[in-house]
Structures are given as structure tokens and as C-alpha cells.
Design a protein around this motif. Structure first.
Motif, PDB file in Angstrom:
ATOM      1  N   LEU A 105      48.674 106.024  92.020  1.00 47.34           N
ATOM      2  CA  LEU A 105      48.890 104.653  91.586  1.00 47.34           C
ATOM      3  C   LEU A 105      47.980 104.345  90.399  1.00 47.34           C
ATOM      4  N   ALA A 106      48.558 103.772  89.354  1.00 47.49           N
ATOM      5  CA  ALA A 106      47.788 103.430  88.157  1.00 47.49           C
ATOM      6  C   ALA A 106      46.618 102.528  88.532  1.00 47.49           C
ATOM      7  N   ARG A 107      45.505 102.710  87.853  1.00 47.87           N
ATOM      8  CA  ARG A 107      44.295 101.956  88.157  1.00 47.87           C
ATOM      9  C   ARG A 107      44.561 100.446  88.184  1.00 47.87           C
ATOM     10  N   ASP A 108      45.328  99.955  87.218  1.00 49.80           N
ATOM     11  CA  ASP A 108      45.563  98.518  87.129  1.00 49.80           C
ATOM     12  C   ASP A 108      46.445  97.989  88.257  1.00 49.80           C
ATOM     13  N   LEU A 109      47.099  98.880  89.007  1.00 51.10           N
ATOM     14  CA  LEU A 109      47.965  98.446  90.104  1.00 51.10           C
ATOM     15  C   LEU A 109      47.281  98.514  91.461  1.00 51.10           C
ATOM     16  N   ARG A 110      46.118  99.110  91.531  1.00 54.65           N
ATOM     17  CA  ARG A 110      45.502  99.338  92.843  1.00 54.65           C
ATOM     18  C   ARG A 110      45.177  98.038  93.550  1.00 54.65           C
ATOM     19  N   GLY A 111      44.856  96.993  92.812  1.00 55.90           N
ATOM     20  CA  GLY A 111      44.585  95.703  93.436  1.00 55.90           C
ATOM     21  C   GLY A 111      45.829  95.011  93.970  1.00 55.90           C
ATOM     22  N   PHE A 112      47.007  95.553  93.672  1.00 60.94           N
ATOM     23  CA  PHE A 112      48.273  94.966  94.121  1.00 60.94           C
ATOM     24  C   PHE A 112      48.905  95.780  95.253  1.00 60.94           C
ATOM     25  N   ALA A 113      48.227  96.836  95.692  1.00 65.38           N
ATOM     26  CA  ALA A 113      48.858  97.793  96.606  1.00 65.38           C
ATOM     27  C   ALA A 113      49.323  97.150  97.912  1.00 65.38           C
ATOM     28  N   GLY A 114      48.597  96.143  98.385  1.00 69.33           N
ATOM     29  CA  GLY A 114      48.970  95.528  99.650  1.00 69.33           C
ATOM     30  C   GLY A 114      49.807  94.276  99.521  1.00 69.33           C
ATOM     31  N   ASP A 115      50.286  93.974  98.321  1.00 74.60           N
ATOM     32  CA  ASP A 115      50.969  92.703  98.079  1.00 74.60           C
ATOM     33  C   ASP A 115      52.440  92.688  98.461  1.00 74.60           C
ATOM     34  N   GLY A 116      53.042  93.857  98.708  1.00 72.68           N
ATOM     35  CA  GLY A 116      54.472  93.885  98.968  1.00 72.68           C
ATOM     36  C   GLY A 116      55.291  93.594  97.729  1.00 72.68           C
ATOM     37  N   PRO A 153      44.258  74.108  85.365  1.00 70.44           N
ATOM     38  CA  PRO A 153      43.641  75.173  84.570  1.00 70.44           C
ATOM     39  C   PRO A 153      42.827  76.126  85.444  1.00 70.44           C
ATOM     40  N   ASP A 154      42.967  77.408  85.179  1.00 69.38           N
ATOM     41  CA  ASP A 154      42.236  78.413  85.958  1.00 69.38           C
ATOM     42  C   ASP A 154      41.473  79.375  85.063  1.00 69.38           C
ATOM     43  N   GLY A 155      41.282  78.979  83.791  1.00 69.13           N
ATOM     44  CA  GLY A 155      40.560  79.854  82.872  1.00 69.13           C
ATOM     45  C   GLY A 155      41.331  81.095  82.469  1.00 69.13           C
ATOM     46  N   GLY A 156      42.641  81.108  82.738  1.00 73.60           N
ATOM     47  CA  GLY A 156      43.458  82.267  82.381  1.00 73.60           C
ATOM     48  C   GLY A 156      43.482  83.357  83.428  1.00 73.60           C
ATOM     49  N   ALA A 157      43.046  83.061  84.665  1.00 72.58           N
ATOM     50  CA  ALA A 157      42.964  84.098  85.695  1.00 72.58           C
ATOM     51  C   ALA A 157      44.338  84.663  86.063  1.00 72.58           C
ATOM     52  N   LYS A 158      45.330  83.796  86.265  1.00 68.83           N
ATOM     53  CA  LYS A 158      46.669  84.281  86.627  1.00 68.83           C
ATOM     54  C   LYS A 158      47.290  85.056  85.478  1.00 68.83           C
ATOM     55  N   TYR A 159      47.045  84.609  84.273  1.00 70.14           N
ATOM     56  CA  TYR A 159      47.537  85.328  83.094  1.00 70.14           C
ATOM     57  C   TYR A 159      46.936  86.727  83.045  1.00 70.14           C
ATOM     58  N   ALA A 160      45.623  86.819  83.217  1.00 71.71           N
ATOM     59  CA  ALA A 160      44.954  88.119  83.148  1.00 71.71           C
ATOM     60  C   ALA A 160      45.450  89.046  84.253  1.00 71.71           C
ATOM     61  N   ARG A 161      45.687  88.483  85.435  1.00 70.84           N
ATOM     62  CA  ARG A 161      46.176  89.297  86.551  1.00 70.84           C
ATOM     63  C   ARG A 161      47.558  89.859  86.235  1.00 70.84           C
ATOM     64  N   LYS A 162      48.433  89.030  85.681  1.00 71.92           N
ATOM     65  CA  LYS A 162      49.764  89.522  85.334  1.00 71.92           C
ATOM     66  C   LYS A 162      49.680  90.591  84.259  1.00 71.92           C
ATOM     67  N   MET A 163      48.830  90.404  83.272  1.00 75.91           N
ATOM     68  CA  MET A 163      48.725  91.388  82.201  1.00 75.91           C
ATOM     69  C   MET A 163      48.206  92.725  82.730  1.00 75.91           C
ATOM     70  N   ARG A 164      47.309  92.689  83.725  1.00 77.89           N
ATOM     71  CA  ARG A 164      46.875  93.940  84.351  1.00 77.89           C
ATOM     72  C   ARG A 164      48.057  94.626  85.018  1.00 77.89           C
ATOM     73  N   PHE A 165      48.866  93.844  85.712  1.00 76.25           N
ATOM     74  CA  PHE A 165      50.032  94.417  86.377  1.00 76.25           C
ATOM     75  C   PHE A 165      50.974  95.041  85.349  1.00 76.25           C
ATOM     76  N   LEU A 166      51.249  94.327  84.268  1.00 73.47           N
ATOM     77  CA  LEU A 166      52.160  94.845  83.259  1.00 73.47           C
ATOM     78  C   LEU A 166      51.653  96.170  82.689  1.00 73.47           C
ATOM     79  N   SER A 167      50.365  96.239  82.426  1.00 73.44           N
ATOM     80  CA  SER A 167      49.782  97.455  81.876  1.00 73.44           C
ATOM     81  C   SER A 167      49.967  98.629  82.840  1.00 73.44           C
ATOM     82  N   GLY A 168      49.625  98.406  84.102  1.00 75.67           N
ATOM     83  CA  GLY A 168      49.754  99.474  85.077  1.00 75.67           C
ATOM     84  C   GLY A 168      51.199  99.822  85.381  1.00 75.67           C
ATOM     85  N   PHE A 169      52.064  98.810  85.409  1.00 70.90           N
ATOM     86  CA  PHE A 169      53.442  99.073  85.793  1.00 70.90           C
ATOM     87  C   PHE A 169      54.197  99.838  84.711  1.00 70.90           C
TER      88      PHE A 169
END
Length: 306
Positions: A105-116, A153-169
Motif C-alpha cells: 500500500l502506498a505510503r500516502d494511503l496507509r492512514g486510510f487503510a481502515g476507512d472502508g 474553517p479547518d486550516g485546510g486539513a480536509k483539503y490536505a487529507r484528500k490531496m494525500r489520498f490522490l497522491s497515493g491512489f
């Protein structure tokens, strides 16, 4: 072969609105589901009819969950998490089963492994690997966020999380496609990508150029994962000049009635499979009251000679 993708936005609610009737009527050979959002032991009885179920519910209660329905038991199952359910029609057991991971599993996806969010199966009756994906919705980068907007506003946290997913996916797609080819199989990934790729893919594109799901970097990412030699957007291949067909409409206001929608649910297939598509439609209900979900099923007929 008729293949569908459907973000049900909660299978229990969608079942009450008529999901099983749609499933019986449509006669699909394979169905990919997203946002099933239901513990395996609470799935409505008989909801999937005569289909075999492969389901990764994830570990977040009431969120996410992806599944693939097949006519025959899958020849192999692959997922990111540890709790995949494979169940025959009429069975009720909910014990997880062993499954394969054919690629690290790509490094950027490991934090999503349990998300279904991703599960794939090898079909037993065709040389095809089918995957179901639910990609994170994301958010806006910090510089585009404003107090009093739709989301706090969340300081861009959800944006950054999605971009990590896109990179790994992106890396994952390359590995999964090549692994399928090494097994002599075509590959198709279906689901809710939460990205409208081009101006044809949402009605109000002018006013959404700074909205999550239509940001320039998201659209560029989508372009990077599709090409005539790797993965083809099947619906766009069949309907190259059309606006839409849209697959998601807000529950609010007159969005559905006025067809003010987004096309964010896709079939991305390897070239030989994609070019065999003879029909690609969105099962948009006739009225707001008949809606099964805020998404509509995307149904493709393939005439792939194997």
C-alpha cells in the motif's frame, strides 16, 4: 456484461426507498457500491438478492463502506483493511475472511487503510478485476476558506487529507492495473471520485471553480490517471460531447428538478474493456420523490470478447 456503480448513501435508507427493486429490475452482472454505511450484521435481510457480497465496512461507525456484488463467488478478493466480508446469497455470517494484498500500500494511503474506501475482486466467470472506490470529499485549502461558509474553517486539513489520498491512489491505480494485467485480466475501478473532471461534468462550472471537487489541482490529478493507454473514462468515451450525464444532485432546493448536477461517479477501465462499451447511462429517477440516494447509478453495458 452489465456493470453498475452506485453510491447508495446508506444502504438501509436506500433500501427503504426501493434499492432491491432497482437491483432486481436492472439485471446487472456486477454492482459496485459506495457509502454502504452499515455494520455487516445490520445489513437489511435479503437486500442484495441473489448476489454474492464482498464488503469492506471499514472501522468508522456509520461512515464509508464499499462493496462489490457478483453473480458468482469471487475468484480472489483484495482490500486495504482487515475486515472484509464475503457472503453468499442467503448467508448471514459476518466473520471476516482472508484476502490478498497484491501490492504494498502506498505510503500516502496507509492512514486510510481502515476507512472502508477500496475493495476489488477477480470475477470467477470473466477475466476481469473489478474495484469499488469511495474517494474522500475533501475541503478547501486554507487560503480559500472564509468564516461563515458552508463548512467551518479547518486550516485546510480536509483539503490536505484528500490531496494525500490522490497522491497515493495514483500510484495504487498503476500497481492494481498492472497486477490485473499480469493475471491476464482487464481492470475497471468504479465509484464516487468526488471530482468533476471537466466543464462538461457539472452544470454550474463557472461558479464552482473555487469549490472542492472542481479545484484545478483535483482536475489535473484526474487527467493524470486517465489516458488512452492506461485507464479510460468510459461514460465520457461513450458520450464525448454531452454535458453530464450527471450522477449527483444536492438534496437541497431545486437542484434535482433543474438537473443542476455533478458527474463525480465514474467507470475507469483499461482500454480494451472501455472500448467495448455499447451503452452508458445514469439511472436518474423521474422525480425528486422517487430518488433512492443523492447519487444515481451509473450503468454500462460491455461487449468484451474474452
Amino acid at each position: 456484461m452489465r456493470v453498475a456503480s452506485f453510491n447508495v448513501n446508506g444502504i438501509r435508507a436506500t433500501q427503504r426507498r426501493g434499492f432491491s427493486e432497482w437491483l432486481d429490475r436492472r439485471g446487472c452482472d456486477v454492482v459496485a457500491l459506495q457509502e454502504v454505511r452499515c455494520p455487516a450484521d445490520m445489513l437489511p435481510e435479503g437486500v442484495f438478492g441473489d448476489y454474492h457480497l464482498t464488503y469492506d465496512q471499514g472501522t468508522i461507525n456509520g461512515r464509508n463502506g464499499v462493496a462489490v456484488l457478483t453473480r458468482q463467488p469471487p475468484a480472489a478478493v483484495r482490500a486495504w483493511g482487515a475486515g472484509v466480508l464475503v457472503r453468499a446469497p442467503g448467508e448471514s455470517h459476518v466473520e471476516p475472511v482472508p484476502h490478498d494484498v497484491a501490492w504494498p500500500l502506498a505510503r500516502d494511503l496507509r492512514g486510510f487503510a481502515g476507512d472502508g474506501r477500496y475493495v476489488e475482486v477477480d470475477l470467477a466467470d470473466a477475466p476481469l478485476t473489478v474495484a469499488s472506490l469511495y474517494l474522500p470529499k475533501g475541503g478547501l485549502p486554507a487560503e480559500l476558506q472564509k468564516p461563515g461558509g458552508r463548512d467551518e474553517p479547518d486550516g485546510g486539513a480536509k483539503y490536505a487529507r484528500k490531496m494525500r489520498f490522490l497522491s497515493g491512489f495514483a500510484r495504487h491505480l498503476t500497481a492494481a492495473r498492472r497486477a490485473a494485467a499480469s493475471r491476464g485480466r482487464q481492470y475497471v475501478v468504479m465509484g464516487d471520485f468526488n471530482v468533476a473532471h471537466t466543464r462538461q461534468d457539472l452544470r454550474n462550472w463557472r461558479t464552482n471553480q473555487k469549490s472542492e471537487g472542481f479545484l484545478p489541482e483535483e482536475r489535473e490529478w484526474f487527467s493524470s490517471i486517465t489516458s488512452p493507454r492506461t485507464l479510460i473514462d468510459v461514460v465520457r468515451h461513450v458520450h464525448p460531447e454531452a454535458d453530464g450525464p450527471y450522477s449527483w444532485w444536492s438534496w437541497r432546493g431545486q437542484a434535482f428538478t433543474n438537473d443542476t448536477g455533478w458527474r463525480i461517479d465514474y467507470h475507469l477501465a483499461t482500454p480494451a474493456l472501455a472500448r467495448s462499451a455499447t451503452s452508458a447511462v445514469v439511472d436518474r429517477e423521474g422525480s425528486y420523490e422517487e430518488r433512492l440516494s443523492d447519487h444515481a447509478p451509473v450503468v454500462v453495458d460491455y461487449d468484451y470478447d474474452y
